[in-house]
Write an enzyme that holds these catalytic residues in place. Structure first.
Site, PDB file in Angstrom:
ATOM      1  N   THR A  23       0.840  -1.181   0.000  1.00 25.94           N
ATOM      2  CA  THR A  23       0.000   0.000   0.000  1.00 25.94           C
ATOM      3  C   THR A  23       0.875   1.230   0.000  1.00 25.94           C
ATOM      4  OG1 THR A  23      -1.752  -1.077   1.248  1.00 25.94           O
ATOM      5  CG2 THR A  23      -1.740   1.301   1.291  1.00 25.94           C
TER       6      THR A  23
ATOM      7  N   LYS B 223      -7.967   1.830  -2.428  1.00 33.52           N
ATOM      8  CA  LYS B 223      -7.592   2.088  -1.040  1.00 33.52           C
ATOM      9  C   LYS B 223      -7.879   3.513  -0.600  1.00 33.52           C
ATOM     10  CE  LYS B 223      -3.789  -0.964  -2.091  1.00 33.52           C
ATOM     11  NZ  LYS B 223      -2.354  -1.000  -2.295  1.00 33.52           N
TER      12      LYS B 223
ATOM     13  N   GLY C 297      -7.800   7.237   3.191  1.00 32.64           N
ATOM     14  CA  GLY C 297      -6.958   6.216   2.594  1.00 32.64           C
ATOM     15  C   GLY C 297      -6.446   5.320   3.699  1.00 32.64           C
TER      16      GLY C 297
ATOM     17  N   SER D 179       3.634   0.855   2.833  1.00 37.48           N
ATOM     18  CA  SER D 179       4.982   0.365   2.530  1.00 37.48           C
ATOM     19  C   SER D 179       5.756   1.296   1.601  1.00 37.48           C
ATOM     20  CB  SER D 179       4.903  -1.038   1.928  1.00 37.48           C
ATOM     21  OG  SER D 179       4.058  -1.050   0.800  1.00 37.48           O
TER      22      SER D 179
END
Length: 186
Positions: A15, A47, A59, A138
């Site tokens: 993500t 997302k 988000g 990430s």
């Protein structure tokens, strides 16, 4: 969140959420990649969502079911405190920190309305960035760094900064792709 992963959990990654505030406009972008270990299992996940009758962008990064639970809870808080994003976020963070069920949820959220942006964490944090830029997930730090480098360019809007920064993050982070969901509040 890998450090807190329970034994047997599959190791979901993937993500990047970026929120950029510039000249009265807010753009929130999320990539579409979901990975399981070294395998991409989905490339078009959504997302980033509009909640609170479309006035709030949200988000999420982390476990999907956990994130949806938190989105539902935040929407309920926004119904209870209409037009008060900060209050709704603080109330959610208190519940998230103290509720036995909620505190097991592994996710982070970036939320924004026309006036303010916040990061919400399971530690009870409600953080407002001083520069109007948020990056989580990430690839969040890559997107955040790129957005901060671009934010002062007078020829770029919030949307353009978000798109370019996400493209840069996608070139660096193997858990980030170029299939964006982008929402804007003018």
């Amino acid at each position: 969140m890998d450090e807190q992963r329970r034994p047997g959990d599959p190791g979901w990654h993937g993500t990047t959420i970026l929120c950029v505030r510039k000249h009265g406009s807010v753009a929130m972008a999320g990539d579409g990649q979901v990975s399981l270990g070294q395998t991409v299992v989905k490339g078009n996940a959504r997302k980033v969502r509009r909640i609170g009758n479309g006035a709030v962008l949200a988000g999420f990064a982390g476990a999907t079911a956990d994130a949806f639970t938190l989105l539902e809870r935040l929407e309920a808080k926004l119904e209870r405190f209409p037009g008060q994003l900060e209050r709704a976020c603080v109330e959610l963070a208190k519940d998230w920190r103290t509720d036995r069920y909620l505190r097991r949820l592994e996710a982070m959220m970036a939320v924004s309305d026309k006036g303010r942006s916040f990061i919400l964490t399971g530690n009870g944090d409600v953080l407002e960035p001083e520069d109007g830029v948020i990056g989580i997930g990430s690839g969040g730090n890559y997107a955040l760094a790129a957005a901060r480098a671009l934010i002062d360019r007078p020829d770029m809007t919030a949307e353009q900064v978000a798109r370019r920064a996400m493209a840069i993050a996608g070139e660096i982070c193997v858990y980030t792709n170029d299939r964006l969901t982008l929402e804007i509040i003018e």
